[in-house]
Enzyme design. Structure first.
Site, mmCIF file in Angstrom:
data_model
loop_
_atom_site.group_PDB
_atom_site.id
_atom_site.type_symbol
_atom_site.label_atom_id
_atom_site.label_comp_id
_atom_site.label_asym_id
_atom_site.label_seq_id
_atom_site.Cartn_x
_atom_site.Cartn_y
_atom_site.Cartn_z
ATOM 1 N N PRO A 1 0.841 -1.203 0.000
ATOM 2 C CA PRO A 1 0.000 0.000 0.000
ATOM 3 C C PRO A 1 0.876 1.253 0.000
ATOM 4 O O PRO A 1 2.035 1.209 0.412
ATOM 5 C CB PRO A 1 -0.780 -0.106 1.318
ATOM 6 N N CYS A 2 0.307 2.368 -0.461
ATOM 7 C CA CYS A 2 1.112 3.605 -0.509
ATOM 8 C C CYS A 2 0.519 4.687 0.380
ATOM 9 O O CYS A 2 0.790 5.856 0.197
ATOM 10 C CB CYS A 2 1.261 4.116 -1.936
ATOM 11 N N GLN A 3 -0.305 4.304 1.357
ATOM 12 C CA GLN A 3 -0.872 5.322 2.231
ATOM 13 C C GLN A 3 0.209 5.944 3.104
ATOM 14 O O GLN A 3 1.263 5.390 3.312
ATOM 15 C CB GLN A 3 -1.987 4.741 3.116
ATOM 16 N N PHE B 1 2.181 8.475 2.675
ATOM 17 C CA PHE B 1 3.340 9.158 2.125
ATOM 18 C C PHE B 1 3.244 10.673 2.300
ATOM 19 O O PHE B 1 4.231 11.344 2.569
ATOM 20 C CB PHE B 1 3.535 8.813 0.650
#
Length: 433
Positions: A78-80, A82
């Site tokens: 996941p890229c939450q 950032f």
């Protein structure tokens, strides 16, 4: 010299779609393999993973100290967080994000794996003006990896779905040698149908086009049928025409085009033909720039409405629609009242084209018309939209199955990437295990 056994780890594993793609590519070459570690925090996804691979993944990657030695690392991370991390530490840092856990474990590895395959949504490349993507690439390079990003559409890999994802193919201390090139495919199902007629134009994808009709079952359990009430509403909206007219139709209240709306279905009360025509004109015109730049349009006064609606008794039409609940009024200005949550199906797929992107929040509201019957797609059909083989065991709870499949990857894309790697890097699998 015989092939050695390929060892891999499967992080942020979900239900194992990336693993399944790798294993299929290795089996085609009769290459032995072993998953030496898997990790997935969601208990329901762990259940599906165990059904298929016989192992329950480790739960919280943040508690993991070290990975066992392996040749390939897989991660649909996941890229939450950032943006938050950037505000706190600057965009040269990934702490506070889940990618940091991959970075941390690779730093601690005695022997870094030769290949990484990281998958994410297309928006990852542009998140926070591209700084997120640049940060991750920079960290991978610091760890010794050369990175080849690929933007690929699942519809180009014999998967009947418009699904564009970013895949980072990373090789330790060397450039990845792959022949695949980024291609985002068709923008929508209509353009796909045009493109499908020109297969030879895309040499690398020629012959790999499958449509929704190829994966639909002719008979399914009646629990997937639309309710009798909804079927009557659909028939009313179609003025009694064949349900085949629903192919490719979206049910949505704030866009026009090939769509049906709550006022067409009469969800809040039957509308006259004039009222339906008015509502369709309103949603088409209220988004025009001279009325404002709001994303989904703005409230319009009667004077503004009269600029595009020239029929008499407009006030009477508007008042009737306000009374029925299709329009709201605020300070003498009017706006449609969206009823999207009332739709049993929000999109009927076109059997001669590809599906829209399957997502976890509404995979259970995709529909088809088969043998003249409107219904929802089944979890198995949803799995086929992601390229999962029929032998793959789905979660026994339909809602969880839909949710997990919407979060998963398209298996044939993963297989194609690793087949390409194996074709180009002939020494990778040679040697003794």
């Amino acid at each position: 010299m015989k092939h050695r056994k390929i060892k891999f780890v499967d992080l942020f594993a979900g239900i194992g779609g990336i693993r399944l793609g790798l294993e299929e590519a290795l089996r085609k070459r009769d290459i032995r393999y072993e998953c030496v570690f898997s990790c997935e925090i969601h208990p329901k996804a762990q259940e599906t993973y165990k059904l298929n691979f016989g192992e329950k993944p480790y739960s919280d990657i943040r508690l993991l100290e070290q990975l066992p030695d392996h040749d390939v690392l897989l991660a649909g991370f996941p890229c939450q967080a950032f943006s938050y991390a950037g505000k706190k530490k600057g965009f040269g840092d990934t702490r506070g994000t889940l990618f940091f856990e991959i970075e941390r474990l690779l730093e601690r590895a005695k022997n870094r794996p030769k290949y990484l395959l990281l998958e994410n949504v297309r928006g990852f490349t542009t998140h926070d003006r591209g700084r997120t993507f640049k940060t991750v690439i920079g960290k991978l390079e610091e760890l010794g990896y050369k990175v080849q990003p690929l933007l690929l559409n699942s519809s180009n890999f014999n998967v009947p779905q418009n699904r564009v994802r970013i895949y980072l193919v990373c090789k330790f201390q060397a450039e990845p040698e792959i022949s695949l090139r980024s291609d985002v495919g068709s923008a929508d199902s209509h353009k796909f149908k045009d493109l499908k007629k020109q297969l030879d134009f895309f040499d690398q994808f020629a012959g790999n086009f499958k449509t929704v009709g190829d994966i639909i079952d002719s008979e399914v359990d009646k629990r997937f049928y639309c309710s009798e009430k909804f079927v009557r509403q659909l028939s009313c909206a179609l003025n009694g025409e064949s349900f085949d007219k629903l192919h490719g139709v979206r049910l949505i209240d704030y866009r026009g085009g090939n769509s049906l709306h709550s006022w067409d279905l009469g969800l809040k009360g039957r509308c006259t033909k004039l009222e339906r025509t008015f509502m369709n004109a309103l949603i088409s015109n209220r988004r025009k720039k001279h009325f404002g730049i709001h994303q989904d349009g703005k409230r319009l006064s009667i004077e503004q409405i009269k600029e595009f609606w020239h029929k008499p008794h407009v006030e009477k039409t508007i008042n009737s629609l306000v009374k029925k609940g299709y329009l709201s009024e605020h300070d003498g200005k009017y706006n449609p009242v969206a009823g999207n949550m009332s739709f049993e199906v929000f999109k009927f797929l076109d059997p001669d084209s590809i599906s829209i992107t399957v997502v976890s929040s509404d995979a259970n509201k995709l529909g088809v018309v088969v043998n003249g019957i409107p219904r929802k797609i089944t979890p198995r059909e949803c799995a086929r939209l992601q390229g999962f083989p029929d032998y793959f065991k789905l979660h026994p709870n339909d809602n969880w199955a839909y949710h997990q499949l919407g979060n998963s990857v398209s298996v044939p894309v993963i297989s194609a990437i690793f087949e390409d790697i194996l074709n180009q890097d002939v020494d990778f699998c040679l040697g003794c295990s």
